[in-house]
Design a protein around this motif. Structure first.
Motif, PDB file in Angstrom:
ATOM      1  N   SER A  75      15.259  -7.256 -73.101  1.00  0.00           N
ATOM      2  CA  SER A  75      14.883  -7.780 -71.990  1.00  0.00           C
ATOM      3  C   SER A  75      13.452  -8.216 -72.081  1.00  0.00           C
ATOM      4  O   SER A  75      12.878  -9.150 -71.389  1.00  0.00           O
ATOM      5  CB  SER A  75      14.754  -6.513 -70.986  1.00  0.00           C
ATOM      6  N   ASP A  76      12.542  -7.344 -72.887  1.00  0.00           N
ATOM      7  CA  ASP A  76      11.241  -8.092 -73.300  1.00  0.00           C
ATOM      8  C   ASP A  76      11.320  -9.206 -73.929  1.00  0.00           C
ATOM      9  O   ASP A  76      10.442 -10.094 -73.632  1.00  0.00           O
ATOM     10  CB  ASP A  76      10.523  -6.759 -74.320  1.00  0.00           C
ATOM     11  N   ASP A  79      11.854 -11.884 -71.248  1.00  0.00           N
ATOM     12  CA  ASP A  79      10.425 -11.940 -70.307  1.00  0.00           C
ATOM     13  C   ASP A  79       9.537 -12.610 -71.105  1.00  0.00           C
ATOM     14  O   ASP A  79       8.829 -13.612 -70.648  1.00  0.00           O
ATOM     15  CB  ASP A  79       9.940 -10.668 -70.236  1.00  0.00           C
ATOM     16  N   ARG A  80       9.222 -12.543 -72.228  1.00  0.00           N
ATOM     17  CA  ARG A  80       8.259 -13.343 -73.202  1.00  0.00           C
ATOM     18  C   ARG A  80       8.972 -14.816 -73.193  1.00  0.00           C
ATOM     19  O   ARG A  80       8.028 -15.768 -72.909  1.00  0.00           O
ATOM     20  CB  ARG A  80       8.230 -13.014 -74.647  1.00  0.00           C
ATOM     21  N   GLY A  82      10.645 -16.321 -71.081  1.00  0.00           N
ATOM     22  CA  GLY A  82      10.460 -16.949 -69.664  1.00  0.00           C
ATOM     23  C   GLY A  82       9.046 -17.240 -69.460  1.00  0.00           C
ATOM     24  O   GLY A  82       8.934 -18.368 -68.825  1.00  0.00           O
ATOM     25  N   GLU A  83       8.278 -16.498 -69.908  1.00  0.00           N
ATOM     26  CA  GLU A  83       6.614 -17.006 -69.775  1.00  0.00           C
ATOM     27  C   GLU A  83       6.363 -18.217 -70.539  1.00  0.00           C
ATOM     28  O   GLU A  83       5.680 -19.172 -69.869  1.00  0.00           O
ATOM     29  CB  GLU A  83       5.759 -15.726 -69.929  1.00  0.00           C
TER      30      GLU A  83
END
Length: 154
Positions: A75-76, A79-80, A82-83
């Motif tokens: 999930s990390d 998230d990275r 996606g950013e």
């Protein structure tokens, strides 16, 4: 996954047997039991060598499949990614925005009450586990000048 691991183990077990068979064939030549010019002998030696090459290729393939299966997207990482993608899509450079959109989006369906965006999973996996800029080479899809023979673009 277990089936692939068992298959890899069987392949690795068979490889020394094939190597041993090839070595035995050479031993027979050295001992004078068989002639290297014998047609049956050369055919069997060629078959063993082909089997060894096939085993090597299959072992590499199964190892790659197993190593790819071991790569989990966390999930990390999502998230990275996606950013990074959001930053790239908000860029002032339209070419950069289009490149990222084409890389991850294959289809957009617009319905009265829902918009569905879909695309291939592999580029996302590669980007999430590595660098978002890492990708496979792309073939031009809309460039009419990519092939020098005009009639082949029809």
């Amino acid at each position: 996954m277990r089936e692939r691991q068992a298959h890899l183990k069987a392949l690795r077990t068979e490889r020394p047997r094939v190597d041993g068979a090839i070595q035995n064939m050479f031993d027979f030549i050295e001992q004078g039991v068989v002639s290297a010019r014998d047609a049956d002998f050369t055919a069997r030696l060629a078959a063993q060598r082909t089997r060894r090459a096939d085993l090597e290729q299959e072992i590499l393939l199964v190892e790659r499949q197993l190593s790819a299966a071991d790569q989990r997207v966390t999930s990390d990482a999502i998230d990275r990614l996606g950013e990074v993608i959001l930053t790239k899509l908000r860029s002032d450079d339209p070419t950069l925005r289009q490149d990222y959109a084409r890389r991850f989006i294959a289809n957009v369906l617009v319905a009265p009450d829902v918009i569905t965006i879909s695309g291939p999973m592999r580029p996302l996996e590669i980007a999430a586990n590595g660098s978002p800029d890492q990708q496979a080479p792309m073939v031009p899809s809309l460039d009419r000048e990519w092939c020098r023979l005009q009639d082949s673009n029809l």
